[in-house]
Design a protein around this motif. Structure first.
Motif, mmCIF file in Angstrom:
data_model
loop_
_atom_site.group_PDB
_atom_site.id
_atom_site.type_symbol
_atom_site.label_atom_id
_atom_site.label_comp_id
_atom_site.label_asym_id
_atom_site.label_seq_id
_atom_site.Cartn_x
_atom_site.Cartn_y
_atom_site.Cartn_z
ATOM 1 N N TYR A 97 28.111 23.614 3.261
ATOM 2 C CA TYR A 97 28.767 22.668 3.817
ATOM 3 C C TYR A 97 29.047 21.429 2.976
ATOM 4 O O TYR A 97 28.182 21.390 2.074
ATOM 5 C CB TYR A 97 28.044 22.196 5.019
ATOM 6 C CG TYR A 97 27.740 23.096 6.161
ATOM 7 C CD1 TYR A 97 28.971 23.689 6.843
ATOM 8 C CD2 TYR A 97 26.539 23.475 6.447
ATOM 9 C CE1 TYR A 97 28.533 24.644 7.704
ATOM 10 C CE2 TYR A 97 26.376 24.571 7.305
ATOM 11 C CZ TYR A 97 27.445 24.957 8.119
ATOM 12 O OH TYR A 97 27.056 26.006 9.155
ATOM 13 N N VAL A 98 30.187 20.884 2.991
ATOM 14 C CA VAL A 98 30.467 19.500 2.585
ATOM 15 C C VAL A 98 30.815 18.711 3.535
ATOM 16 O O VAL A 98 31.570 18.705 4.561
ATOM 17 C CB VAL A 98 31.729 19.563 1.717
ATOM 18 C CG1 VAL A 98 32.060 18.171 1.265
ATOM 19 C CG2 VAL A 98 31.532 20.269 0.404
ATOM 20 N N TYR A 99 29.822 17.524 3.832
ATOM 21 C CA TYR A 99 29.933 16.494 4.780
ATOM 22 C C TYR A 99 30.417 15.474 4.365
ATOM 23 O O TYR A 99 30.518 14.892 3.369
ATOM 24 C CB TYR A 99 28.441 15.905 5.155
ATOM 25 C CG TYR A 99 27.492 16.934 5.976
ATOM 26 C CD1 TYR A 99 27.139 16.962 7.176
ATOM 27 C CD2 TYR A 99 26.889 17.888 5.063
ATOM 28 C CE1 TYR A 99 26.331 18.140 7.868
ATOM 29 C CE2 TYR A 99 25.948 19.050 5.601
ATOM 30 C CZ TYR A 99 25.884 18.927 6.959
ATOM 31 O OH TYR A 99 24.963 19.753 7.574
ATOM 32 N N LEU A 100 31.600 14.946 5.299
ATOM 33 C CA LEU A 100 32.636 14.076 5.185
ATOM 34 C C LEU A 100 32.576 12.655 5.654
ATOM 35 O O LEU A 100 33.203 11.796 5.608
ATOM 36 C CB LEU A 100 33.960 14.411 5.554
ATOM 37 C CG LEU A 100 34.419 15.968 4.860
ATOM 38 C CD1 LEU A 100 36.018 16.276 5.239
ATOM 39 C CD2 LEU A 100 34.469 15.805 3.262
ATOM 40 N N GLY A 101 31.387 12.490 6.507
ATOM 41 C CA GLY A 101 31.141 11.178 7.070
ATOM 42 C C GLY A 101 31.931 11.438 8.537
ATOM 43 O O GLY A 101 31.945 12.546 9.293
ATOM 44 N N TYR A 102 32.515 10.460 8.985
ATOM 45 C CA TYR A 102 32.983 10.496 10.554
ATOM 46 C C TYR A 102 34.465 10.423 10.779
ATOM 47 O O TYR A 102 35.379 9.691 9.741
ATOM 48 C CB TYR A 102 32.591 9.234 10.986
ATOM 49 C CG TYR A 102 30.886 9.238 11.446
ATOM 50 C CD1 TYR A 102 30.293 10.207 12.305
ATOM 51 C CD2 TYR A 102 30.270 8.249 10.720
ATOM 52 C CE1 TYR A 102 29.189 10.121 12.586
ATOM 53 C CE2 TYR A 102 28.898 8.293 11.009
ATOM 54 C CZ TYR A 102 28.194 8.988 11.942
ATOM 55 O OH TYR A 102 26.877 9.150 11.805
ATOM 56 N N TRP A 103 35.027 11.438 11.410
ATOM 57 C CA TRP A 103 36.427 11.581 11.792
ATOM 58 C C TRP A 103 36.579 10.821 13.033
ATOM 59 O O TRP A 103 35.812 10.954 14.130
ATOM 60 C CB TRP A 103 36.476 13.012 12.033
ATOM 61 C CG TRP A 103 38.206 13.249 12.359
ATOM 62 C CD1 TRP A 103 39.379 12.767 11.979
ATOM 63 C CD2 TRP A 103 38.524 13.800 13.733
ATOM 64 N NE1 TRP A 103 40.267 13.122 12.816
ATOM 65 C CE2 TRP A 103 39.860 13.787 14.023
ATOM 66 C CE3 TRP A 103 37.739 14.440 14.762
ATOM 67 C CZ2 TRP A 103 40.661 14.150 15.029
ATOM 68 C CZ3 TRP A 103 38.379 15.016 15.863
ATOM 69 C CH2 TRP A 103 39.766 14.649 15.918
#
Length: 277
Positions: free
Chosen positions: A209-215
């Motif tokens: 996974y690559v975590y992007l923060g909040y959408w």
């Protein structure tokens, strides 16, 4: 000889303040400190439950009447760049990547200031000085990297910093903590490029996974995250594939957030912090 068991982390809630994403709403955060020998383990575990790191604090939204903010991550094995994203990769193919230990430099801070002054002059970081910037980069109790992207001059070998990303290495992926880039190169979509390159880094490292923060549905600032393929969001205590962004509403709902005690009781902690073998 005395032996002490690791203590379970204590959770707290911030006072309400104006939401930076959706006008007219208030935000507050559930947070805990990140320190000691169990810091990496705690960060790994809570990141899977929608938490994010800021220096030595882990937090996630806990707003009284809104549940719009959803933690987002890319499923690396299934990700395929769109035609537009392939153009972004081609446009920035000349940039070289450098992954370093989390150490702040004057060049990074100069780029950071230009980025803030151009894009977030009225944001919460607008007054951050070089010492606070260094703390943001360097105060990390876990495995972190500063990933720099630079254009190298073929004539003299000098390089111009184009973008920087502070990245945490989790047991199941990469977490992009904070990114900034040269505002004069906004047309090159460097923010998108950094995400695409992190997908490649994760793939090379065998991380899923690559975590992007909040959408945040309804927030123009965060809308770009929904454009990535194989995106999952953490909602209703589980990761769900974002097949249709319209399915997630940013409407307020007075009963959308459980009481703090119930939220904390449902957080899964590492076994060592629960006193289990």
């Amino acid at each position: 000889m005395r032996h002490s068991l690791p203590l379970a982390p204590q959770f707290y809630v911030t006072a309400p303040q104006s939401c930076p994403y959706l006008p007219g709403r208030m935000e507050r955060k559930l947070f805990t400190s990140l320190q000691g020998d169990e810091a990496q383990l705690l960060n790994d575990s809570l990141s899977k439950q929608g938490f994010r790191r800021s220096q030595n604090v882990l937090y996630r939204p806990s707003c009284a009447e809104c549940s719009a903010c959803l933690s987002a991550r890319i499923r690396v094995a299934d990700f395929k760049p769109s035609r537009t994203q392939r153009r972004v990769l081609k446009r920035n193919a000349h940039l070289s990547r450098r992954a370093n230990a989390p150490w702040a430099t004057e060049d990074q801070y100069a780029l950071f200031r230009r980025y803030l002054d151009s894009r977030h002059a009225d944001g919460g970081m607008a007054d951050m000085d070089i010492f606070e910037f260094a703390a943001m980069i360097e105060e990390t109790p876990i495995r972190s990297r500063v990933v720099e992207y630079a254009a190298t001059d073929a004539n003299d070998g000098s390089s111009d910093l184009a973008a920087v990303c502070l990245t945490d290495v989790l047991d199941d992926g990469l977490s992009m903590v904070y990114s900034f880039f040269d505002p004069d190169l906004a047309g090159d979509s460097l923010g998108t490029f950094a995400i695409l390159d992190h997908v490649e880094i994760a793939r090379e490292a065998g991380l899923p996974y690559v975590y992007l923060g909040y959408w945040v549905p309804g927030s123009p600032k965060m809308g770009y995250k929904a454009k990535f393929d194989a995106l999952e969001v953490y909602a209703d205590r589980r990761w769900q594939t974002l097949t249709s962004p319209e399915a997630f509403s940013a409407k307020t709902q007075p009963l959308s957030t459980d009481p703090i005690a119930e939220q904390v009781a449902r957080i899964d902690l590492p076994d060592t912090m629960n006193g289990r073998d």
